[in-house]
Write a protein that holds these residues in place. Structure first.
Motif, PDB file in Angstrom:
ATOM      1  N   GLN A  35       6.728  57.751   9.194  1.00 15.03           N
ATOM      2  CA  GLN A  35       6.731  56.377   9.676  1.00 15.03           C
ATOM      3  C   GLN A  35       7.942  56.100  10.561  1.00 15.03           C
ATOM      4  O   GLN A  35       9.011  56.665  10.358  1.00 15.03           O
ATOM      5  N   ASN A  36       7.748  55.198  11.496  1.00 15.10           N
ATOM      6  CA  ASN A  36       8.811  54.791  12.403  1.00 15.10           C
ATOM      7  C   ASN A  36       9.340  53.436  11.942  1.00 15.10           C
ATOM      8  O   ASN A  36       8.590  52.464  11.850  1.00 15.10           O
ATOM      9  N   LEU A  37      10.617  53.361  11.675  1.00 16.89           N
ATOM     10  CA  LEU A  37      11.234  52.152  11.155  1.00 16.89           C
ATOM     11  C   LEU A  37      11.103  50.975  12.112  1.00 16.89           C
ATOM     12  O   LEU A  37      10.835  49.847  11.701  1.00 16.89           O
ATOM     13  N   ILE A  38      11.261  51.224  13.395  1.00 16.14           N
ATOM     14  CA  ILE A  38      11.214  50.144  14.391  1.00 16.14           C
ATOM     15  C   ILE A  38       9.794  49.617  14.567  1.00 16.14           C
ATOM     16  O   ILE A  38       9.539  48.421  14.426  1.00 16.14           O
ATOM     17  N   THR A  39       8.856  50.499  14.876  1.00 14.09           N
ATOM     18  CA  THR A  39       7.495  50.047  15.197  1.00 14.09           C
ATOM     19  C   THR A  39       6.685  49.652  13.966  1.00 14.09           C
ATOM     20  O   THR A  39       5.744  48.860  14.083  1.00 14.09           O
ATOM     21  N   ASP A  40       7.011  50.183  12.796  1.00 17.76           N
ATOM     22  CA  ASP A  40       6.246  49.865  11.593  1.00 17.76           C
ATOM     23  C   ASP A  40       6.829  48.716  10.782  1.00 17.76           C
ATOM     24  O   ASP A  40       6.179  48.217   9.869  1.00 17.76           O
ATOM     25  N   ALA A  41       8.044  48.274  11.096  1.00 14.29           N
ATOM     26  CA  ALA A  41       8.643  47.203  10.292  1.00 14.29           C
ATOM     27  C   ALA A  41       9.383  46.176  11.129  1.00 14.29           C
ATOM     28  O   ALA A  41       8.997  45.007  11.170  1.00 14.29           O
ATOM     29  N   LEU A  42      10.437  46.578  11.783  1.00 13.68           N
ATOM     30  CA  LEU A  42      11.365  45.621  12.384  1.00 13.68           C
ATOM     31  C   LEU A  42      10.748  44.727  13.454  1.00 13.68           C
ATOM     32  O   LEU A  42      11.112  43.560  13.556  1.00 13.68           O
ATOM     33  N   VAL A  43       9.803  45.220  14.232  1.00 15.45           N
ATOM     34  CA  VAL A  43       9.208  44.381  15.282  1.00 15.45           C
ATOM     35  C   VAL A  43       8.328  43.275  14.705  1.00 15.45           C
ATOM     36  O   VAL A  43       8.038  42.300  15.398  1.00 15.45           O
ATOM     37  N   HIS A  44       7.933  43.388  13.442  1.00 17.39           N
ATOM     38  CA  HIS A  44       7.067  42.391  12.810  1.00 17.39           C
ATOM     39  C   HIS A  44       7.849  41.337  12.031  1.00 17.39           C
ATOM     40  O   HIS A  44       7.261  40.398  11.520  1.00 17.39           O
ATOM     41  N   TRP A  45       9.159  41.496  11.938  1.00 12.11           N
ATOM     42  CA  TRP A  45       9.976  40.531  11.207  1.00 12.11           C
ATOM     43  C   TRP A  45      10.226  39.290  12.043  1.00 12.11           C
ATOM     44  O   TRP A  45      10.406  39.366  13.252  1.00 12.11           O
ATOM     45  N   PRO A  46      10.272  38.109  11.430  1.00 11.40           N
ATOM     46  CA  PRO A  46      10.664  36.901  12.173  1.00 11.40           C
ATOM     47  C   PRO A  46      12.158  36.940  12.509  1.00 11.40           C
ATOM     48  O   PRO A  46      12.914  37.718  11.922  1.00 11.40           O
ATOM     49  N   ARG A  47      12.572  36.096  13.412  1.00  9.93           N
ATOM     50  CA  ARG A  47      13.966  36.110  13.874  1.00  9.93           C
ATOM     51  C   ARG A  47      14.955  35.787  12.754  1.00  9.93           C
ATOM     52  O   ARG A  47      15.913  36.498  12.538  1.00  9.93           O
ATOM     53  N   ASP A  48      14.748  34.696  12.058  1.00  9.79           N
ATOM     54  CA  ASP A  48      15.633  34.301  10.955  1.00  9.79           C
ATOM     55  C   ASP A  48      14.985  34.739   9.651  1.00  9.79           C
ATOM     56  O   ASP A  48      14.164  34.031   9.078  1.00  9.79           O
ATOM     57  N   THR A  49      15.376  35.910   9.175  1.00  9.57           N
ATOM     58  CA  THR A  49      14.722  36.487   8.016  1.00  9.57           C
ATOM     59  C   THR A  49      15.745  36.918   6.982  1.00  9.57           C
ATOM     60  O   THR A  49      16.913  37.154   7.294  1.00  9.57           O
TER      61      THR A  49
END
Length: 69
Positions: A35-49
């Protein structure tokens, strides 16, 4: 994972994992090797999380392969 082991002067083993924690949803997910940390998780997080990425040791990760009884 290898960069994190080197940065924190840890002994390399197969038991270290990267974990995504989503406290608002009460979820914790271990990232698999492919799995890729950036494409599988971080891009889907809201800004203030309150979500977090943690690096920790999980001794049960390969337990089924070490003791297949």
């Amino acid at each position: 994972v290898l960069l994190l082991l080197h940065k924190f002067h840890l002994r390399p083993t197969l038991n270290y994992v990267i974990v995504e924690e989503l406290p608002d949803l009460h979820l914790c997910r271990i990232f698999e090797d492919q799995q890729n940390l950036i494409t599988d998780a971080l891009v889907h997080w809201p800004r203030d999380t309150t979500n977090r990425i943690r690096f920790r040791q999980d001794n049960a990760r390969h337990f089924i392969f070490e003791q297949p009884k």
